[in-house]
Design a protein around this motif. Structure first.
Motif, short mmCIF file in Angstrom:
data_model
loop_
_atom_site.label_atom_id
_atom_site.label_comp_id
_atom_site.label_asym_id
_atom_site.label_seq_id
_atom_site.Cartn_x
_atom_site.Cartn_y
_atom_site.Cartn_z
N GLY A 104 0.83 -1.21 0.00
CA GLY A 104 0.00 0.00 0.00
C GLY A 104 0.86 1.25 0.00
N ALA A 105 1.93 1.24 0.82
CA ALA A 105 2.79 2.42 0.88
C ALA A 105 3.45 2.67 -0.47
CB ALA A 105 3.85 2.22 1.96
N LEU A 106 3.99 1.60 -1.07
CA LEU A 106 4.65 1.79 -2.37
C LEU A 106 3.65 2.29 -3.40
CD1 LEU A 106 7.22 1.61 -3.94
CD2 LEU A 106 6.77 -0.77 -4.41
N THR A 107 2.40 1.79 -3.32
CA THR A 107 1.38 2.27 -4.25
C THR A 107 1.17 3.77 -4.10
OG1 THR A 107 0.32 0.14 -3.99
CG2 THR A 107 -0.96 1.87 -5.04
N VAL A 108 1.12 4.24 -2.86
CA VAL A 108 0.95 5.68 -2.64
C VAL A 108 2.10 6.46 -3.26
CG1 VAL A 108 0.93 7.47 -0.87
CG2 VAL A 108 -0.44 5.43 -0.57
N PHE A 109 3.35 5.98 -3.04
CA PHE A 109 4.50 6.70 -3.59
C PHE A 109 4.46 6.71 -5.11
CE2 PHE A 109 6.60 4.94 0.40
CZ PHE A 109 6.21 6.03 1.14
N ALA A 149 1.59 11.30 -18.59
CA ALA A 149 0.74 10.21 -19.05
C ALA A 149 1.58 9.00 -19.43
CB ALA A 149 -0.10 10.68 -20.24
N VAL A 150 2.74 9.25 -20.08
CA VAL A 150 3.62 8.14 -20.40
C VAL A 150 4.10 7.45 -19.13
CG1 VAL A 150 5.87 7.55 -21.38
CG2 VAL A 150 4.37 9.13 -22.57
N SER A 151 4.41 8.25 -18.11
CA SER A 151 4.96 7.67 -16.88
C SER A 151 3.96 6.76 -16.19
CB SER A 151 5.41 8.78 -15.94
OG SER A 151 4.31 9.38 -15.31
N PHE A 152 2.68 6.97 -16.41
CA PHE A 152 1.69 6.08 -15.80
C PHE A 152 1.94 4.64 -16.19
CE2 PHE A 152 -2.02 8.22 -13.78
CZ PHE A 152 -1.43 9.45 -13.69
N TYR A 153 2.47 4.45 -17.41
CA TYR A 153 2.65 3.08 -17.89
C TYR A 153 3.59 2.31 -16.97
CZ TYR A 153 3.92 -0.82 -20.83
OH TYR A 153 4.16 -2.08 -21.29
N TYR A 154 4.77 2.92 -16.67
CA TYR A 154 5.72 2.12 -15.88
C TYR A 154 5.38 2.12 -14.40
CZ TYR A 154 8.38 6.60 -15.69
OH TYR A 154 8.78 7.91 -15.56
N TYR A 155 4.82 3.23 -13.88
CA TYR A 155 4.44 3.19 -12.46
C TYR A 155 3.32 2.17 -12.23
CZ TYR A 155 7.14 7.47 -11.73
OH TYR A 155 8.13 8.39 -11.66
N PHE A 156 2.35 2.17 -13.13
CA PHE A 156 1.24 1.23 -12.95
C PHE A 156 1.65 -0.20 -13.22
CE2 PHE A 156 -2.85 3.28 -12.06
CZ PHE A 156 -2.36 4.54 -11.84
N GLY A 157 2.72 -0.40 -14.01
CA GLY A 157 3.24 -1.74 -14.20
C GLY A 157 3.63 -2.35 -12.85
N TRP A 158 4.27 -1.54 -12.00
CA TRP A 158 4.65 -2.03 -10.67
C TRP A 158 3.42 -2.29 -9.82
CZ3 TRP A 158 9.41 0.79 -8.16
CH2 TRP A 158 10.53 0.53 -8.94
#
Lengths: 549, 109
Positions: A379-384, A424-433
């Motif tokens: 959960g914490a990593l998701t917030v970050f 918007a591009v960065s959402f791809y790799y953050y959401f991958g995690w």
């Protein structure tokens, strides 16, 4: 009122003196008492930093100038407090690091403090000589911090790359400064501020050259594109707390120095700031695109921090187009984003360090199913990650929103659009995690297949300027990066994969982070969320500072 | 043009010397394959800045001693930087038995 003659020394340099004194005390004591646990020295460092925070807060409202080279004004007060707060987070992180890794280098506490002394100098000096010495103090301490694990091939390699690129950067910066000195005959920023207009009207070509040299020189230190090549290797080679320090503290100090230097020297030459916009745009685009194919978690965070440096450079592009009254908004949005970025990045590095220590791998696949194994950590990593990506209700969103509003307000909409698109591009790799953490367990091979296919799909247009994705073989693990006591055999062509670890066995047994790391992560989560839900907490403070008083 | 002493040297020549030194240093730092040569090239770049500072201190728009003081600080800082650089070089050599830049590719494997 004991000593009126020297009172202003303590007003301007109080935190700096306290931090430096603590560093020397810790260094000497550590040298004299080698058997004492490193955590004692870290505790002492934290106490010293707390004293410095109190001093900085008490003197925040006062104004003084010492020796014509160090100043206490709103700018230095705000940046000193941000730097000291970051220091506390990083020392706290180092405390847990020293507890988990008994053979962690004992030099960490005082090297961190010397780096902080340099950073504080960069935030409060108003003379080119002092600024340069502060920058070099921070840089040299950072080189040593990265490379102090002499047995680790990855650490020393990252340190050498950092040192070479950083030294080139400081030479370029110095060459630019020498032209400014030649055209004005002064190294004092107040004198230079008086002559700003003269500089631009009499010597436009040399002024642009000096601006570019100084911006590029700092670009090496701040890992702006195209000077960012060292960043992933150095972050991956450094121990967890040091990576966090490089990503947050040295960037805060670097932006403080760049801001003060450029605003004082080039205030009469608004045309030159367009170059900052160009570099900012390049950094946002390349940083985000290069982060996409990364599978090594620290390398991805490194590219993410390159991209964030691009966002932070956006206000610099706007200073030329705006009057003094608009600068206040720019200062506010810059400081807000720096604070938000500090919380999110330190937190993310802490979680990544813990997870990779448990699983002995930095490959992103170790995040699979983390939500089941350790829901709080996930959960914490998701917030970050949401914050770094810029989702609403996190500090990252508010920070980016202010930057966007600034670009619209000051008629540089193209930068705002680029900021939006690259986010918007960065959402791809953050959401991958995030997807990895929350998905049900999938077999490794199957997962690797899908991810690699996705990468190949995105990356057919030739943006592979960094390494190809790490093949997900659990054999080639880099988890040793954060473990001291690694022995590398001395054969010429040995790789890090052949590092044999000694003295583990305790690693991996304790599934829950200790109370120290839990506190750190909780503080970062609270910071990210509070600044996202109620940004007024910080903005009112910045408003009360009054930048021009 | 020129200083106040017996020998008159045009400012442009000294600045050109600085620029040439800087370019040689930058070229060397970016292309040399040996780490020691890269460190030497970085020293050349720093010295180019020193040449500029000292030249401006004597022949600049308003000559004063600030430039020479600045270059003294620069020399000291550069010495510290190179000391750390050589120490790291030694550490790398002990672990990897090489000082070639292109062998430093652990992170790319």
């Amino acid at each position: 009122m004991p000593d009126l003659i020297h009172a202003h020394y303590f007003v301007t340099m109080g935190p700096l003196l306290i931090v430096t004194a603590t560093a020397f005390i810790v260094m000497v004591l550590e040298f004299c008492l080698p058997r004492v646990d490193a955590r004692v020295w870290l505790g002492l460092s934290i106490l010293g930093t707390l004293a410095a925070v109190v001093t900085a807060a008490v003197h925040a409202g006062q104004r003084a100038l010492t020796l014509n080279s160090v100043v206490q004004d709103a700018f230095s007060a705000v940046f000193s407090l941000v730097i000291l707060g970051t220091t506390l987070l990083i020392l706290w992180f180092a405390l847990d690091f020293a507890r988990r890794e008994p053979q962690a280098p004992k030099e960490h506490p005082y090297l961190i403090l010397f780096a902080v002394a340099g950073a504080l100098t960069m935030a409060s000096a108003v003379d080119l000589v002092t600024l340069y010495v502060g920058l070099e103090l921070l840089s040299v301490a950072s080189y040593v911090l990265v490379g102090v694990r002499r047995q680790s091939a990855r650490s020393t390699e990252g340190a050498v790359k950092y040192l070479l690129m950083g030294s080139i950067g400081s030479a370029v910066l110095l060459y630019g400064m020498s032209f400014i000195y030649g055209l004005t005959g002064s190294t004092n920023l107040y004198d230079l501020g008086q002559q700003g207009m003269m500089l631009w009207t009499n010597y436009p070509a040399v002024t642009v050259l000096a601006f570019l040299l100084m911006l590029c020189g700092m670009g090496f230190k701040l890992s702006l594109v195209p000077f960012h090549a060292w960043t992933p290797d150095t972050y991956a080679g450094a121990p967890g707390p040091v990576s966090a320090l490089l990503a947050t503290l040295s960037k805060t100090a670097g932006f403080a120095l760049l801001l003060r230097m450029l605003l004082f020297i080039f205030n009469g030459a608004p045309q030159v700031y367009v170059w900052a916009g160009v570099i900012s745009a390049a950094t946002m685009v390349v940083g985000n695109l290069a982060a996409l194919p990364q599978r090594h978690m620290k390398r991805m965070l490194a590219f993410s921090s390159v991209a964030q440096a691009g966002y932070l450079l956006v206000p610099f592009a706007l200073f030329g187009a705006s009057g003094y009254q608009d600068w206040i908004a720019l200062f506010d949005s810059l400081v807000f984003y720096l604070v938000a970025y500090t919380f999110m990045t330190v937190g993310a590095f802490a979680v990544i360090w813990w997870v990779s220590r448990q699983t002995r791998s930095f490959d992103a696949s170790v995040l699979d199913g983390l939500a089941r194994r350790n829901p709080w950590l996930a959960g914490a990593l998701t917030v970050f990650l949401l914050g770094l990506a810029g989702m609403p209700l996190t500090a990252g969103f508010v920070g980016k929103l202010y930057l966007l509003i600034d670009t619209v307000h000051l008629h540089e909409v193209w930068l705002g659009v680029l900021l939006f698109l690259t986010s918007a591009v960065s959402f791809y790799y953050y959401f991958g995690w995030i997807r990895r953490m929350f998905q049900p367990a999938v077999s490794d091979a199957e997962l690797a297949g899908t991810v690699l296919a996705a990468d190949a799909g995105v990356f057919t247009f030739g943006l592979q300027f960094d390494n190809p994705p790490i093949t997900p073989h659990p054999g080639d693990e880099h988890w040793q990066d954060d473990v001291e006591g690694v022995r590398v055999s001395a054969a010429p062509d040995e790789t890090g994969a052949s590092d044999q670890q000694v003295g583990d066995g305790s690693a991996g047994t304790d599934a829950r982070p200790g109370i120290v790391l839990q506190t750190l992560i909780a503080v970062c989560v609270i910071g990210t969320l509070v600044l996202g839900v109620a940004p007024a907490v910080l903005l009112h403070g910045l408003w009360a500072v009054g930048w021009y008083q | 043009m020129g200083g106040t002493g017996a020998i008159q040297i045009p400012t442009g020549s000294i600045l050109a010397l600085g620029a040439i030194l800087f370019c040689i240093g930058l070229y060397g730092a970016l292309t040399k394959r040996n780490l020691i040569m890269v460190l030497v090239s970085i020293e050349l770049m720093l010295n180019a800045a020193n040449v500029n500072l000292v030249a401006f201190s004597r022949l600049g728009v308003s000559p004063n001693l600030n430039g020479q003081i600045f270059s003294l600080f620069t020399i000291t800082v550069a010495a510290a930087e190179i000391a750390v650089g050589l120490a790291l070089l030694l550490a790398v050599f002990r672990v990897r038995k090489t000082t070639e830049v292109r062998d430093l590719d652990l992170h790319r494997r």
